[in-house]
Design a protein around this motif. Sequence first.
Motif, short mmCIF file in Angstrom:
data_model
loop_
_atom_site.label_atom_id
_atom_site.label_comp_id
_atom_site.label_asym_id
_atom_site.label_seq_id
_atom_site.Cartn_x
_atom_site.Cartn_y
_atom_site.Cartn_z
N VAL A 102 0.68 -1.00 0.38
CA VAL A 102 -0.04 -0.20 -0.25
C VAL A 102 0.93 1.07 -0.12
CG1 VAL A 102 -1.17 1.33 1.37
CG2 VAL A 102 -1.57 -1.21 0.91
N ALA A 103 0.51 2.50 -0.79
CA ALA A 103 1.39 4.02 -1.03
C ALA A 103 0.53 4.66 -0.93
CB ALA A 103 2.02 3.70 -1.97
N LEU A 104 0.51 5.72 -0.16
CA LEU A 104 -0.59 7.21 -0.48
C LEU A 104 0.47 7.58 -1.06
CD1 LEU A 104 -2.54 8.57 1.21
CD2 LEU A 104 -0.52 9.63 3.31
N PRO A 108 2.60 11.96 -5.29
CA PRO A 108 2.33 11.07 -6.84
C PRO A 108 2.81 10.16 -7.18
CG PRO A 108 1.11 12.84 -7.14
CD PRO A 108 2.19 13.46 -6.26
N GLU A 109 4.39 10.27 -6.67
CA GLU A 109 5.57 9.79 -6.96
C GLU A 109 5.99 8.27 -6.25
OE1 GLU A 109 5.50 12.91 -6.98
OE2 GLU A 109 5.67 13.27 -9.22
N ASN A 110 5.57 8.55 -4.39
CA ASN A 110 5.19 7.39 -3.69
C ASN A 110 4.76 6.40 -4.65
OD1 ASN A 110 6.74 9.16 -1.95
ND2 ASN A 110 4.85 9.00 -0.57
N VAL A 111 4.52 6.81 -4.88
CA VAL A 111 3.16 4.80 -5.56
C VAL A 111 3.88 4.22 -6.42
CG1 VAL A 111 1.29 5.69 -5.25
CG2 VAL A 111 2.11 5.87 -7.46
N LEU A 112 5.38 4.13 -6.67
CA LEU A 112 6.09 4.06 -7.92
C LEU A 112 6.55 2.55 -6.55
CD1 LEU A 112 7.51 7.02 -9.92
CD2 LEU A 112 6.29 5.34 -10.42
N GLU A 113 7.51 3.35 -5.50
CA GLU A 113 7.92 2.20 -4.25
C GLU A 113 6.79 1.01 -4.70
OE1 GLU A 113 7.94 3.53 -1.27
OE2 GLU A 113 9.11 5.48 -1.84
#
Length: 115
Positions: A102-104, A108-113
């Motif tokens: 899960v990413a917050l 927006p770039e956090n979701v790339l992880e």
Amino acid sequence: MAVTIYHNPRCSKSRQTLALLQEQGEDPKIVEYLKDTPDAATLEDFLKKLDMEPRELMRRKEAPYKELGLDDPGLSREALIAAMVEHPVLIERPIVVKGKKVALGRPPENVLEIL
């Protein structure tokens, strides 16, 4: 593996995150969480996977936060999660789920992880 975004189309960060997912070749399932609110168990799961406390996943500038006295340090985790279920506008967005990750999407770039 399928990707789900808990999305608010009126939020610029949520729209940016959705666009980023699509640029990455993802075709995410879109859940408009203001209409289809996650239940308490789902929010608890998100919090554990994000390693966050409930207030960290809350929009503290929204009117219900102050109106309901959610800044009271004596409130339990369960009470805070229940408030988010009852008032989904309090849930920070967007939340992206891929498998067990899960990413917050702030930024927006956090979701790339998790892709």
